[in-house]
Design a protein around this motif. Structure first.
Motif, PDB file in Angstrom:
ATOM      1  N   LYS A   2      31.116  52.353  34.872  1.00  0.00           N
ATOM      2  CA  LYS A   2      31.461  51.282  33.935  1.00  0.00           C
ATOM      3  C   LYS A   2      32.500  50.357  34.567  1.00  0.00           C
ATOM      4  O   LYS A   2      32.423  49.133  34.441  1.00  0.00           O
ATOM      5  CB  LYS A   2      31.995  51.883  32.638  1.00  0.00           C
ATOM      6  CG  LYS A   2      32.165  50.888  31.524  1.00  0.00           C
ATOM      7  CD  LYS A   2      32.587  51.602  30.247  1.00  0.00           C
ATOM      8  CE  LYS A   2      32.746  50.620  29.111  1.00  0.00           C
ATOM      9  NZ  LYS A   2      33.207  51.277  27.881  1.00  0.00           N
ATOM     10  N   GLY A   3      33.467  50.930  35.279  1.00  0.00           N
ATOM     11  CA  GLY A   3      34.478  50.132  35.972  1.00  0.00           C
ATOM     12  C   GLY A   3      33.878  49.269  37.062  1.00  0.00           C
ATOM     13  O   GLY A   3      34.233  48.098  37.227  1.00  0.00           O
ATOM     14  N   ILE A   4      32.929  49.834  37.811  1.00  0.00           N
ATOM     15  CA  ILE A   4      32.260  49.075  38.873  1.00  0.00           C
ATOM     16  C   ILE A   4      31.435  47.946  38.259  1.00  0.00           C
ATOM     17  O   ILE A   4      31.447  46.816  38.757  1.00  0.00           O
ATOM     18  CB  ILE A   4      31.387  50.008  39.740  1.00  0.00           C
ATOM     19  CG1 ILE A   4      32.278  50.954  40.548  1.00  0.00           C
ATOM     20  CG2 ILE A   4      30.477  49.210  40.667  1.00  0.00           C
ATOM     21  CD1 ILE A   4      31.541  52.045  41.268  1.00  0.00           C
ATOM     22  N   ALA A   5      30.743  48.232  37.161  1.00  0.00           N
ATOM     23  CA  ALA A   5      29.947  47.198  36.483  1.00  0.00           C
ATOM     24  C   ALA A   5      30.838  46.067  35.985  1.00  0.00           C
ATOM     25  O   ALA A   5      30.466  44.895  36.075  1.00  0.00           O
ATOM     26  CB  ALA A   5      29.168  47.811  35.324  1.00  0.00           C
ATOM     27  N   GLN A   6      32.021  46.395  35.479  1.00  0.00           N
ATOM     28  CA  GLN A   6      32.956  45.369  35.009  1.00  0.00           C
ATOM     29  C   GLN A   6      33.415  44.484  36.168  1.00  0.00           C
ATOM     30  O   GLN A   6      33.486  43.261  36.034  1.00  0.00           O
ATOM     31  CB  GLN A   6      34.161  46.014  34.307  1.00  0.00           C
ATOM     32  CG  GLN A   6      35.118  45.013  33.706  1.00  0.00           C
ATOM     33  CD  GLN A   6      34.492  44.150  32.632  1.00  0.00           C
ATOM     34  OE1 GLN A   6      33.848  44.656  31.716  1.00  0.00           O
ATOM     35  NE2 GLN A   6      34.660  42.847  32.736  1.00  0.00           N
ATOM     36  N   ILE A   7      33.693  45.085  37.308  1.00  0.00           N
ATOM     37  CA  ILE A   7      34.093  44.308  38.490  1.00  0.00           C
ATOM     38  C   ILE A   7      32.947  43.405  38.938  1.00  0.00           C
ATOM     39  O   ILE A   7      33.156  42.225  39.241  1.00  0.00           O
ATOM     40  CB  ILE A   7      34.543  45.243  39.638  1.00  0.00           C
ATOM     41  CG1 ILE A   7      35.898  45.866  39.295  1.00  0.00           C
ATOM     42  CG2 ILE A   7      34.628  44.484  40.963  1.00  0.00           C
ATOM     43  CD1 ILE A   7      36.377  46.906  40.277  1.00  0.00           C
ATOM     44  N   LYS A   9      30.603  42.177  37.129  1.00  0.00           N
ATOM     45  CA  LYS A   9      30.472  41.095  36.148  1.00  0.00           C
ATOM     46  C   LYS A   9      31.575  40.059  36.349  1.00  0.00           C
ATOM     47  O   LYS A   9      31.313  38.851  36.356  1.00  0.00           O
ATOM     48  CB  LYS A   9      30.528  41.660  34.733  1.00  0.00           C
ATOM     49  CG  LYS A   9      30.367  40.599  33.667  1.00  0.00           C
ATOM     50  CD  LYS A   9      30.452  41.193  32.286  1.00  0.00           C
ATOM     51  CE  LYS A   9      30.403  40.073  31.256  1.00  0.00           C
ATOM     52  NZ  LYS A   9      30.625  40.573  29.909  1.00  0.00           N
ATOM     53  N   ASP A  10      32.810  40.515  36.520  1.00  0.00           N
ATOM     54  CA  ASP A  10      33.947  39.605  36.705  1.00  0.00           C
ATOM     55  C   ASP A  10      33.804  38.755  37.966  1.00  0.00           C
ATOM     56  O   ASP A  10      34.201  37.593  37.991  1.00  0.00           O
ATOM     57  CB  ASP A  10      35.266  40.386  36.769  1.00  0.00           C
ATOM     58  CG  ASP A  10      35.615  41.041  35.445  1.00  0.00           C
ATOM     59  OD1 ASP A  10      35.035  40.661  34.400  1.00  0.00           O
ATOM     60  OD2 ASP A  10      36.470  41.952  35.454  1.00  0.00           O
ATOM     61  N   GLU A  11      33.235  39.348  39.008  1.00  0.00           N
ATOM     62  CA  GLU A  11      33.076  38.638  40.281  1.00  0.00           C
ATOM     63  C   GLU A  11      31.802  37.796  40.337  1.00  0.00           C
ATOM     64  O   GLU A  11      31.560  37.115  41.310  1.00  0.00           O
ATOM     65  CB  GLU A  11      33.093  39.638  41.448  1.00  0.00           C
ATOM     66  CG  GLU A  11      34.427  40.335  41.631  1.00  0.00           C
ATOM     67  CD  GLU A  11      35.541  39.399  42.063  1.00  0.00           C
ATOM     68  OE1 GLU A  11      35.301  38.522  42.915  1.00  0.00           O
ATOM     69  OE2 GLU A  11      36.660  39.553  41.546  1.00  0.00           O
ATOM     70  N   GLY A  12      30.964  37.876  39.296  1.00  0.00           N
ATOM     71  CA  GLY A  12      29.775  37.039  39.221  1.00  0.00           C
ATOM     72  C   GLY A  12      28.554  37.585  39.924  1.00  0.00           C
ATOM     73  O   GLY A  12      27.613  36.842  40.209  1.00  0.00           O
ATOM     74  N   TYR A  13      28.517  38.883  40.195  1.00  0.00           N
ATOM     75  CA  TYR A  13      27.356  39.480  40.862  1.00  0.00           C
ATOM     76  C   TYR A  13      26.268  39.903  39.881  1.00  0.00           C
ATOM     77  O   TYR A  13      25.114  40.008  40.266  1.00  0.00           O
ATOM     78  CB  TYR A  13      27.782  40.671  41.724  1.00  0.00           C
ATOM     79  CG  TYR A  13      28.501  40.257  42.985  1.00  0.00           C
ATOM     80  CD1 TYR A  13      27.804  39.727  44.060  1.00  0.00           C
ATOM     81  CD2 TYR A  13      29.885  40.384  43.098  1.00  0.00           C
ATOM     82  CE1 TYR A  13      28.453  39.337  45.214  1.00  0.00           C
ATOM     83  CE2 TYR A  13      30.537  40.002  44.245  1.00  0.00           C
ATOM     84  CZ  TYR A  13      29.824  39.480  45.302  1.00  0.00           C
ATOM     85  OH  TYR A  13      30.470  39.090  46.434  1.00  0.00           O
ATOM     86  N   ILE A  14      26.656  40.196  38.630  1.00  0.00           N
ATOM     87  CA  ILE A  14      25.666  40.528  37.601  1.00  0.00           C
ATOM     88  C   ILE A  14      25.955  39.685  36.364  1.00  0.00           C
ATOM     89  O   ILE A  14      27.076  39.195  36.190  1.00  0.00           O
ATOM     90  CB  ILE A  14      25.655  42.039  37.235  1.00  0.00           C
ATOM     91  CG1 ILE A  14      26.992  42.491  36.642  1.00  0.00           C
ATOM     92  CG2 ILE A  14      25.245  42.889  38.407  1.00  0.00           C
ATOM     93  CD1 ILE A  14      26.992  43.896  36.085  1.00  0.00           C
ATOM     94  N   GLY A  30      43.794  52.017  38.852  1.00  0.00           N
ATOM     95  CA  GLY A  30      42.407  51.846  38.439  1.00  0.00           C
ATOM     96  C   GLY A  30      41.575  51.153  39.502  1.00  0.00           C
ATOM     97  O   GLY A  30      42.048  50.876  40.600  1.00  0.00           O
ATOM     98  N   LEU A  31      40.324  50.864  39.151  1.00  0.00           N
ATOM     99  CA  LEU A  31      39.424  50.179  40.076  1.00  0.00           C
ATOM    100  C   LEU A  31      39.757  48.699  40.156  1.00  0.00           C
ATOM    101  O   LEU A  31      40.065  48.075  39.147  1.00  0.00           O
ATOM    102  CB  LEU A  31      37.972  50.320  39.602  1.00  0.00           C
ATOM    103  CG  LEU A  31      37.328  51.683  39.693  1.00  0.00           C
ATOM    104  CD1 LEU A  31      35.909  51.614  39.152  1.00  0.00           C
ATOM    105  CD2 LEU A  31      37.323  52.207  41.095  1.00  0.00           C
ATOM    106  N   MET A  32      39.699  48.154  41.359  1.00  0.00           N
ATOM    107  CA  MET A  32      39.921  46.721  41.550  1.00  0.00           C
ATOM    108  C   MET A  32      39.308  46.271  42.868  1.00  0.00           C
ATOM    109  O   MET A  32      38.911  47.096  43.677  1.00  0.00           O
ATOM    110  CB  MET A  32      41.407  46.361  41.486  1.00  0.00           C
ATOM    111  CG  MET A  32      42.307  47.093  42.432  1.00  0.00           C
ATOM    112  SD  MET A  32      44.050  46.675  42.240  1.00  0.00           S
ATOM    113  CE  MET A  32      44.463  47.429  40.710  1.00  0.00           C
ATOM    114  N   THR A  33      39.226  44.963  43.039  1.00  0.00           N
ATOM    115  CA  THR A  33      38.689  44.415  44.287  1.00  0.00           C
ATOM    116  C   THR A  33      39.763  44.482  45.361  1.00  0.00           C
ATOM    117  O   THR A  33      40.944  44.691  45.073  1.00  0.00           O
ATOM    118  CB  THR A  33      38.247  42.949  44.112  1.00  0.00           C
ATOM    119  OG1 THR A  33      39.386  42.164  43.803  1.00  0.00           O
ATOM    120  CG2 THR A  33      37.203  42.814  43.016  1.00  0.00           C
TER     121      THR A  33
END
Length: 132
Positions: free
Chosen positions: A34-39, A41-46, A111-114
């Motif tokens: 879920k964290g990877i999916a949020q990243i 989405k935020d970065e515009g890949y999905i 947490g997860l981040m770029t």
């Protein structure tokens, strides 16, 4: 079916669906996916993702993103840190994917981040994946 590495499974499913130009792909829903999916989405890949709880296990449906002429937004995905060989990086040694054109997903103490966000916050951590 039991999957050992949920991140690698998620990336492989996205890669395969992207190759076939599917609009949606279903992955196993966990906190980290879920964290990877949020990243993504935020970065515009999905486009978006939808998390649903089921009796057989939580699922997540990702809506993939394509350009105006059906060109792929995600051109590549690579799992970096695996269960057999963990890859860690300090804040000043975080990798740049394609000289900043792609992103690295980092698991930090916050947490997860770029890779860019981790550099700004001065955090290192486990390098999970590259996406470009």
């Amino acid at each position: 079916m039991f999957v050992q590495d949920k991140i690698a499974d998620m990336l492989t499913r996205i890669r395969n669906a992207n190759q076939m130009k599917y609009t949606e792909v279903e992955v196993e829903g966990t906190k980290i996916t879920k964290g990877i999916a949020q990243i993504l989405k935020d970065e515009g890949y999905i486009e978006d993702y939808k998390y649903t709880k089921k009796s057989t296990g939580d699922k997540m449906t990702l809506t993939l993103k394509y350009g105006s002429k059906k060109e792929r937004v995600i051109t590549g995905l690579k799992r970096v840190s695996k269960s057999g060989l963990r890859v860690y990086a300090q804040a000043d040694k975080l990798p740049k994917v394609l000289n900043g054109l792609g992103i690295a997903i980092i698991s930090t103490s916050k947490g997860l981040m770029t890779d860019k966000e981790a550099r700004e916050n001065g955090l290192g951590g486990e390098v999970l994946a590259y996406i470009w």
